[in-house]
Design a protein around this motif. Structure first.
Motif: not given
Length: 138
Positions: A125-138
């Motif tokens: 969850f934590v890794v997936g969340y961080a990756v998702k947020m990085k690529y969704a907003h990065g």
């Protein structure tokens, strides 16, 4: 950003305080030597004195929170809520582990296979969340 950090700081402080209070609340029922580490099969393989067993996790939580806050200050995420979410999730996870350790030392059965699965789910969850947020907003 400040408001989100403030709320995360309050949540993190509350989680750490409640974790410490949990140990104090069950102090009289804990054995003199507290198991703090277990093998994959659930067999304790490391014991410490009761005071250390009660204080160790809240102290580790505080140290972890300081390290995470310094890391996020040095290299802030693109989306500010990522830092808040990761720190609160980490404090909640560590608190849950402390609760399970206290429960085992109080004689309650702890399903270590489920603890392991839960730990893996939390990490995903934590890794997936961080990756998702990085690529969704990065």
């Amino acid at each position: 950003m400040t408001r989100r950090r403030d709320r995360a700081d309050i949540a993190n402080g509350a989680i750490i305080a409640l974790t410490a209070l949990a140990g104090v609340a069950v102090w009289s029922r804990l054995p003199a030597e507290v198991a703090i580490h277990f093998s994959a099969s659930g067999t304790p393989d490391n014991y410490v004195s009761k005071p250390v067993g009660v204080v160790l996790m809240p102290a580790l939580m505080l140290a972890t929170l300081i390290v995470l806050n310094l890391a996020f200050r040095y290299d802030p995420p693109d989306v500010p809520r990522v830092a808040a979410t990761i720190t609160v999730a980490t404090m909640a996870y560590m608190s849950a582990i402390h609760g399970l350790v206290l429960a085992w030392n109080l004689g309650y059965p702890v399903p270590f296979d489920r603890v392991l699965v839960g730990s893996l789910v939390w990490a995903a969850f934590v890794v997936g969340y961080a990756v998702k947020m990085k690529y969704a907003h990065g």
